[in-house]
Scaffold this motif. Sequence first.
Motif, PDB file in Angstrom:
ATOM      1  N   LEU A  49      42.568  -2.130  39.855  1.00 40.29           N
ATOM      2  CA  LEU A  49      43.218  -2.681  41.041  1.00 40.29           C
ATOM      3  C   LEU A  49      44.570  -3.257  40.638  1.00 40.29           C
ATOM      4  N   ALA A  50      45.612  -2.898  41.345  1.00 43.90           N
ATOM      5  CA  ALA A  50      46.945  -3.500  41.209  1.00 43.90           C
ATOM      6  C   ALA A  50      47.432  -3.592  39.767  1.00 43.90           C
ATOM      7  N   GLY A  51      47.255  -2.521  39.012  1.00 41.98           N
ATOM      8  CA  GLY A  51      47.762  -2.485  37.645  1.00 41.98           C
ATOM      9  C   GLY A  51      46.881  -3.128  36.604  1.00 41.98           C
ATOM     10  N   GLY A  52      45.667  -3.481  36.979  1.00 41.52           N
ATOM     11  CA  GLY A  52      44.746  -4.108  36.038  1.00 41.52           C
ATOM     12  C   GLY A  52      43.310  -3.810  36.418  1.00 41.52           C
ATOM     13  N   VAL A  53      42.424  -4.747  36.076  1.00 43.07           N
ATOM     14  CA  VAL A  53      40.995  -4.617  36.362  1.00 43.07           C
ATOM     15  C   VAL A  53      40.583  -5.757  37.289  1.00 43.07           C
ATOM     16  N   PHE A  54      39.927  -5.396  38.393  1.00 40.85           N
ATOM     17  CA  PHE A  54      39.449  -6.397  39.349  1.00 40.85           C
ATOM     18  C   PHE A  54      38.326  -7.206  38.711  1.00 40.85           C
ATOM     19  N   VAL A  55      38.527  -8.529  38.639  1.00 39.16           N
ATOM     20  CA  VAL A  55      37.574  -9.435  37.999  1.00 39.16           C
ATOM     21  C   VAL A  55      36.595 -10.010  39.018  1.00 39.16           C
ATOM     22  N   THR A  56      37.124 -10.645  40.070  1.00 38.31           N
ATOM     23  CA  THR A  56      36.258 -11.277  41.065  1.00 38.31           C
ATOM     24  C   THR A  56      37.078 -11.792  42.237  1.00 38.31           C
ATOM     25  N   ARG A  57      36.359 -12.171  43.296  1.00 36.10           N
ATOM     26  CA  ARG A  57      36.945 -12.888  44.428  1.00 36.10           C
ATOM     27  C   ARG A  57      36.761 -14.377  44.162  1.00 36.10           C
ATOM     28  N   TYR A  58      37.754 -15.176  44.564  1.00 36.63           N
ATOM     29  CA  TYR A  58      37.631 -16.629  44.437  1.00 36.63           C
ATOM     30  C   TYR A  58      38.555 -17.300  45.445  1.00 36.63           C
ATOM     31  N   TRP A  59      38.339 -18.573  45.651  1.00 34.79           N
ATOM     32  CA  TRP A  59      39.137 -19.347  46.599  1.00 34.79           C
ATOM     33  C   TRP A  59      40.090 -20.253  45.833  1.00 34.79           C
ATOM     34  N   LEU A  60      41.354 -20.291  46.267  1.00 35.56           N
ATOM     35  CA  LEU A  60      42.354 -21.162  45.672  1.00 35.56           C
ATOM     36  C   LEU A  60      43.254 -21.685  46.780  1.00 35.56           C
ATOM     37  N   ASN A  61      43.341 -22.980  46.893  1.00 30.64           N
ATOM     38  CA  ASN A  61      44.195 -23.620  47.908  1.00 30.64           C
ATOM     39  C   ASN A  61      43.907 -23.106  49.313  1.00 30.64           C
ATOM     40  N   GLY A  62      42.626 -22.915  49.628  1.00 30.70           N
ATOM     41  CA  GLY A  62      42.210 -22.498  50.962  1.00 30.70           C
ATOM     42  C   GLY A  62      42.385 -21.024  51.267  1.00 30.70           C
ATOM     43  N   VAL A  63      42.727 -20.219  50.253  1.00 27.00           N
ATOM     44  CA  VAL A  63      42.950 -18.780  50.453  1.00 27.00           C
ATOM     45  C   VAL A  63      41.998 -18.004  49.546  1.00 27.00           C
ATOM     46  N   GLU A  64      41.298 -17.013  50.131  1.00 23.52           N
ATOM     47  CA  GLU A  64      40.461 -16.153  49.301  1.00 23.52           C
ATOM     48  C   GLU A  64      41.369 -15.171  48.565  1.00 23.52           C
ATOM     49  N   ARG A  65      41.108 -15.015  47.261  1.00 23.36           N
ATOM     50  CA  ARG A  65      41.984 -14.223  46.409  1.00 23.36           C
ATOM     51  C   ARG A  65      41.179 -13.256  45.545  1.00 23.36           C
ATOM     52  N   ALA A  66      41.860 -12.215  45.058  1.00 22.02           N
ATOM     53  CA  ALA A  66      41.292 -11.268  44.096  1.00 22.02           C
ATOM     54  C   ALA A  66      41.946 -11.537  42.750  1.00 22.02           C
ATOM     55  N   LEU A  67      41.144 -11.812  41.732  1.00 27.62           N
ATOM     56  CA  LEU A  67      41.656 -12.044  40.378  1.00 27.62           C
ATOM     57  C   LEU A  67      41.646 -10.726  39.620  1.00 27.62           C
ATOM     58  N   ILE A  68      42.781 -10.398  39.014  1.00 20.34           N
ATOM     59  CA  ILE A  68      42.973  -9.125  38.319  1.00 20.34           C
ATOM     60  C   ILE A  68      43.431  -9.405  36.894  1.00 20.34           C
ATOM     61  N   LEU A  69      42.729  -8.846  35.917  1.00 20.22           N
ATOM     62  CA  LEU A  69      43.109  -8.962  34.508  1.00 20.22           C
ATOM     63  C   LEU A  69      44.076  -7.842  34.173  1.00 20.22           C
ATOM     64  N   ARG A 102      46.335 -13.545  27.857  1.00 19.19           N
ATOM     65  CA  ARG A 102      46.095 -12.335  28.665  1.00 19.19           C
ATOM     66  C   ARG A 102      46.495 -12.648  30.094  1.00 19.19           C
ATOM     67  N   PRO A 103      47.640 -12.151  30.541  1.00 22.45           N
ATOM     68  CA  PRO A 103      48.065 -12.423  31.905  1.00 22.45           C
ATOM     69  C   PRO A 103      47.107 -11.845  32.949  1.00 22.45           C
ATOM     70  N   VAL A 104      47.098 -12.505  34.074  1.00 25.18           N
ATOM     71  CA  VAL A 104      46.322 -12.076  35.235  1.00 25.18           C
ATOM     72  C   VAL A 104      47.249 -12.012  36.439  1.00 25.18           C
ATOM     73  N   ARG A 105      46.741 -11.462  37.491  1.00 28.99           N
ATOM     74  CA  ARG A 105      47.428 -11.414  38.779  1.00 28.99           C
ATOM     75  C   ARG A 105      46.394 -11.877  39.814  1.00 28.99           C
ATOM     76  N   SER A 106      46.842 -12.555  40.847  1.00 31.08           N
ATOM     77  CA  SER A 106      45.953 -13.034  41.905  1.00 31.08           C
ATOM     78  C   SER A 106      46.544 -12.650  43.247  1.00 31.08           C
ATOM     79  N   LEU A 107      45.791 -11.843  44.000  1.00 36.12           N
ATOM     80  CA  LEU A 107      46.291 -11.367  45.294  1.00 36.12           C
ATOM     81  C   LEU A 107      45.494 -11.979  46.437  1.00 36.12           C
ATOM     82  N   PRO A 108      46.185 -12.461  47.464  1.00 33.34           N
ATOM     83  CA  PRO A 108      45.455 -12.910  48.654  1.00 33.34           C
ATOM     84  C   PRO A 108      44.699 -11.742  49.278  1.00 33.34           C
ATOM     85  N   ILE A 109      43.490 -12.020  49.726  1.00 33.67           N
ATOM     86  CA  ILE A 109      42.658 -11.008  50.393  1.00 33.67           C
ATOM     87  C   ILE A 109      42.823 -11.182  51.896  1.00 33.67           C
ATOM     88  N   GLN A 110      43.132 -10.085  52.578  1.00 33.53           N
ATOM     89  CA  GLN A 110      43.306 -10.134  54.030  1.00 33.53           C
ATOM     90  C   GLN A 110      42.158  -9.448  54.723  1.00 33.53           C
TER      91      GLN A 110
END
Length: 158
Positions: A21-41, A150-158
Amino acid sequence: MSKQAQQTVLAAELPERGQPLAGGVFVTRYWLNGVERALILLPDELSGPWGEYGAEIKDAGCYSDGEANTRAMAEAGSVIAIKALELDGFIPSCLEGQLLMAAKADGLVAIREDRFHWLSSQRSANYAYNMGFGVGWLLNLDKSHERLARPVRSLPIQ
């Protein structure tokens, strides 16, 4: 950067954990600052000191928001933070590091076990958090020592 990284992901388009996913590997869904996000390694591995021993970086002490911590680190001149942001990623926080550890323990991602990895959460002017992915240790160590990140990316889930 040759192209801009993906900015959001639709819930219906999320792959299974451990899939690309998005140039990496989808790790999990999680909530940050009231927004559900996808964590990508991301596949990149960086190396260097977290920062300067004895220099506390304002706004880099968040336990959950790695992106905010990494931006504060970069503004203070941290080379690994700058490199992570150039990859459209960031250094994971303590929370995000623990989510990576859970994904590794589940066999979903591969992370080196032979060295400690920096997390972006600062403990004090002298120390920042590290994760030992071999056994899952969360430690705080001298910020001036060279460690992996190891950088990660976090995308808001819509």
